[in-house]
Motif scaffolding. Structure first.
Motif, PDB file in Angstrom:
ATOM      1  N   THR A 194      74.300  51.133  62.869  1.00 56.53           N
ATOM      2  CA  THR A 194      73.018  51.397  62.224  1.00 56.53           C
ATOM      3  C   THR A 194      73.062  52.717  61.472  1.00 56.53           C
ATOM      4  O   THR A 194      73.928  53.562  61.717  1.00 56.53           O
ATOM      5  N   GLU A 195      72.111  52.894  60.570  1.00 55.50           N
ATOM      6  CA  GLU A 195      71.947  54.145  59.849  1.00 55.50           C
ATOM      7  C   GLU A 195      70.476  54.314  59.509  1.00 55.50           C
ATOM      8  O   GLU A 195      69.697  53.347  59.561  1.00 55.50           O
ATOM      9  N   HIS A 196      70.064  55.535  59.163  1.00 55.13           N
ATOM     10  CA  HIS A 196      68.678  55.800  58.793  1.00 55.13           C
ATOM     11  C   HIS A 196      68.546  55.868  57.273  1.00 55.13           C
ATOM     12  O   HIS A 196      69.406  56.433  56.592  1.00 55.13           O
ATOM     13  N   ASP A 197      67.465  55.261  56.754  1.00 50.70           N
ATOM     14  CA  ASP A 197      67.228  55.344  55.316  1.00 50.70           C
ATOM     15  C   ASP A 197      66.392  56.587  54.994  1.00 50.70           C
ATOM     16  O   ASP A 197      66.123  57.425  55.877  1.00 50.70           O
ATOM     17  N   LYS A 198      65.956  56.721  53.751  1.00 56.97           N
ATOM     18  CA  LYS A 198      65.217  57.907  53.320  1.00 56.97           C
ATOM     19  C   LYS A 198      63.869  58.038  54.021  1.00 56.97           C
ATOM     20  O   LYS A 198      63.314  59.137  54.111  1.00 56.97           O
ATOM     21  N   GLN A 199      63.322  56.905  54.472  1.00 51.23           N
ATOM     22  CA  GLN A 199      62.048  56.936  55.201  1.00 51.23           C
ATOM     23  C   GLN A 199      62.241  57.246  56.673  1.00 51.23           C
ATOM     24  O   GLN A 199      61.275  57.392  57.413  1.00 51.23           O
ATOM     25  N   GLY A 200      63.506  57.327  57.092  1.00 50.30           N
ATOM     26  CA  GLY A 200      63.791  57.541  58.502  1.00 50.30           C
ATOM     27  C   GLY A 200      63.842  56.268  59.313  1.00 50.30           C
ATOM     28  O   GLY A 200      63.944  56.310  60.544  1.00 50.30           O
ATOM     29  N   LEU A 201      63.772  55.112  58.642  1.00 52.67           N
ATOM     30  CA  LEU A 201      63.828  53.831  59.356  1.00 52.67           C
ATOM     31  C   LEU A 201      65.265  53.498  59.722  1.00 52.67           C
ATOM     32  O   LEU A 201      66.204  53.758  58.961  1.00 52.67           O
ATOM     33  N   LEU A 202      65.436  52.910  60.896  1.00 58.09           N
ATOM     34  CA  LEU A 202      66.754  52.509  61.365  1.00 58.09           C
ATOM     35  C   LEU A 202      67.147  51.198  60.692  1.00 58.09           C
ATOM     36  O   LEU A 202      66.439  50.192  60.803  1.00 58.09           O
ATOM     37  N   ILE A 203      68.278  51.209  59.985  1.00 60.66           N
ATOM     38  CA  ILE A 203      68.738  50.065  59.208  1.00 60.66           C
ATOM     39  C   ILE A 203      69.964  49.454  59.888  1.00 60.66           C
ATOM     40  O   ILE A 203      70.936  50.163  60.158  1.00 60.66           O
ATOM     41  N   ASP A 222      63.480  50.986  68.135  1.00 64.75           N
ATOM     42  CA  ASP A 222      62.532  51.401  69.161  1.00 64.75           C
ATOM     43  C   ASP A 222      61.135  50.870  68.873  1.00 64.75           C
ATOM     44  O   ASP A 222      60.403  50.487  69.784  1.00 64.75           O
ATOM     45  N   ASP A 223      60.751  50.801  67.588  1.00 66.61           N
ATOM     46  CA  ASP A 223      59.391  50.399  67.216  1.00 66.61           C
ATOM     47  C   ASP A 223      59.455  49.440  66.025  1.00 66.61           C
ATOM     48  O   ASP A 223      59.377  49.866  64.873  1.00 66.61           O
ATOM     49  N   ILE A 224      59.588  48.162  66.293  1.00 65.48           N
ATOM     50  CA  ILE A 224      59.682  47.172  65.218  1.00 65.48           C
ATOM     51  C   ILE A 224      58.360  47.058  64.464  1.00 65.48           C
ATOM     52  O   ILE A 224      58.355  46.740  63.258  1.00 65.48           O
ATOM     53  N   GLU A 225      57.238  47.339  65.109  1.00 60.87           N
ATOM     54  CA  GLU A 225      55.949  47.248  64.418  1.00 60.87           C
ATOM     55  C   GLU A 225      55.844  48.298  63.316  1.00 60.87           C
ATOM     56  O   GLU A 225      55.301  48.033  62.237  1.00 60.87           O
ATOM     57  N   LYS A 226      56.368  49.487  63.564  1.00 58.90           N
ATOM     58  CA  LYS A 226      56.378  50.529  62.532  1.00 58.90           C
ATOM     59  C   LYS A 226      57.228  50.082  61.340  1.00 58.90           C
ATOM     60  O   LYS A 226      56.830  50.250  60.184  1.00 58.90           O
ATOM     61  N   ILE A 227      58.385  49.493  61.630  1.00 59.69           N
ATOM     62  CA  ILE A 227      59.254  49.024  60.555  1.00 59.69           C
ATOM     63  C   ILE A 227      58.576  47.904  59.772  1.00 59.69           C
ATOM     64  O   ILE A 227      58.629  47.875  58.536  1.00 59.69           O
TER      65      ILE A 227
END
Length: 287
Positions: A194-203, A222-227
């Protein structure tokens, strides 16, 4: 907060469950299980227990008679707690009451389904209750439902198997394994990177479906609803990665025994731990 618990048997007892289904899942009326039907099932092998803040029902669990592995069991179809009453162990205590009732009737297995991308629910089911998982359903309830919780990601589900008298469950429920579960760390082979994008989301990257180690790690957000709220395409990619991984490794005779949670700075990293079955699958003796 003083919460009391009561088994639900009469139509009057079960009527508030209708409103809780609507409040928790935002179901349309057509998707709500009516109290009359719940009462019939409770009279013929099912079970329902309510949690109350004074006279107000704030949560309930509902299970139906079932056959699993050619043996009598119970399938726990609904577990609901009002949002403002979560994080107070109410769902956990409802499940313990369900376990005690099942054992009193010589039932040693309760099953239920849960969304594999909901990390906190997975923690409750696998780490706090001691359930395992070894089967995966794609769109168990169809691609969508009237619940907003299901929007955009289908209804893929893991099947939890709660072997009520297994050594694992007895140890966890008895309170002897809580610290071990919190600190447990596995040096397993990672299925996905995995890696984090510019929004800080786990990709997630595409999963490696060729691993053969005894222990494998599948990371989930950790938080799929946020994604889902910020980038639905990333959320759908997570569903694809998780779906492919579970189906592949379950078919290769792995199962899920616990969830590993790590704190990395301000980031919570969550991993399903796959373990290889080394014998013919006989759950009641394996654990």
């Amino acid at each position: 907060m003083s919460i009391t618990y009561k088994q639900l048997k009469t139509l009057e007892d079960l009527t508030p469950c209708e409103g809780l289904q609507e409040a928790v899942w935002k179901f349309n009326k057509s998707d709500i299980i009516p109290p009359r039907f719940m009462r019939i099932l409770c009279k013929h092998g099912g079970f329902a227990m309510g949690a109350f803040d004074e006279s107000k029902m704030v949560g309930f669990v509902f299970g139906v008679p079932a056959i699993h592995y050619e043996r009598p069991s119970q399938h726990s179809h609904l577990l609901a707690v009002l949002p403002e009453y979560r994080n107070h162990n109410i769902g956990y205590k409802l499940k313990l009451a369900q376990r005690e009732d099942a054992l009193s009737r010589n039932i040693d297995l309760i099953t239920w389904t849960f969304d594999p991308l909901q990390s906190r629910n997975a923690h409750l089911n696998i780490n706090k209750l001691g359930a395992i998982a070894c089967s995966y359903d794609i769109n168990l309830y169809g691609e969508s439902s009237s619940s907003k919780l299901h929007s955009g990601l289908g209804t893929d589900r893991l099947l939890a198997e709660w072997w009520l008298v297994s050594d694992k469950v007895n140890t966890i429920i008895g309170g002897h394994d809580h610290d071990t579960v919190k600190k447990r760390s596995v040096n397993g082979v990672k299925i996905n990177r995995t890696e984090h994008d510019k929004q800080g989301l786990l990709i997630p990257q595409d999963p490696d479906l060729s691993q053969t180690a005894d222990k494998l790690l599948l990371e989930i957000p950790d938080d799929i609803e946020k994604i889902k709220g910020l980038n639905i395409q990333t959320a759908r990619k997570w569903r694809e990665v998780v779906q492919k991984s579970f189906i592949n490794y379950f078919n290769a005779r792995y199962y899920i025994n616990y969830l590993q949670v790590e704190q990395e700075g301000n980031t919570r990293r969550v991993y399903y731990v796959f373990e290889r079955l080394t014998t013919q699958y006989r759950p009641i003796t394996l654990y």
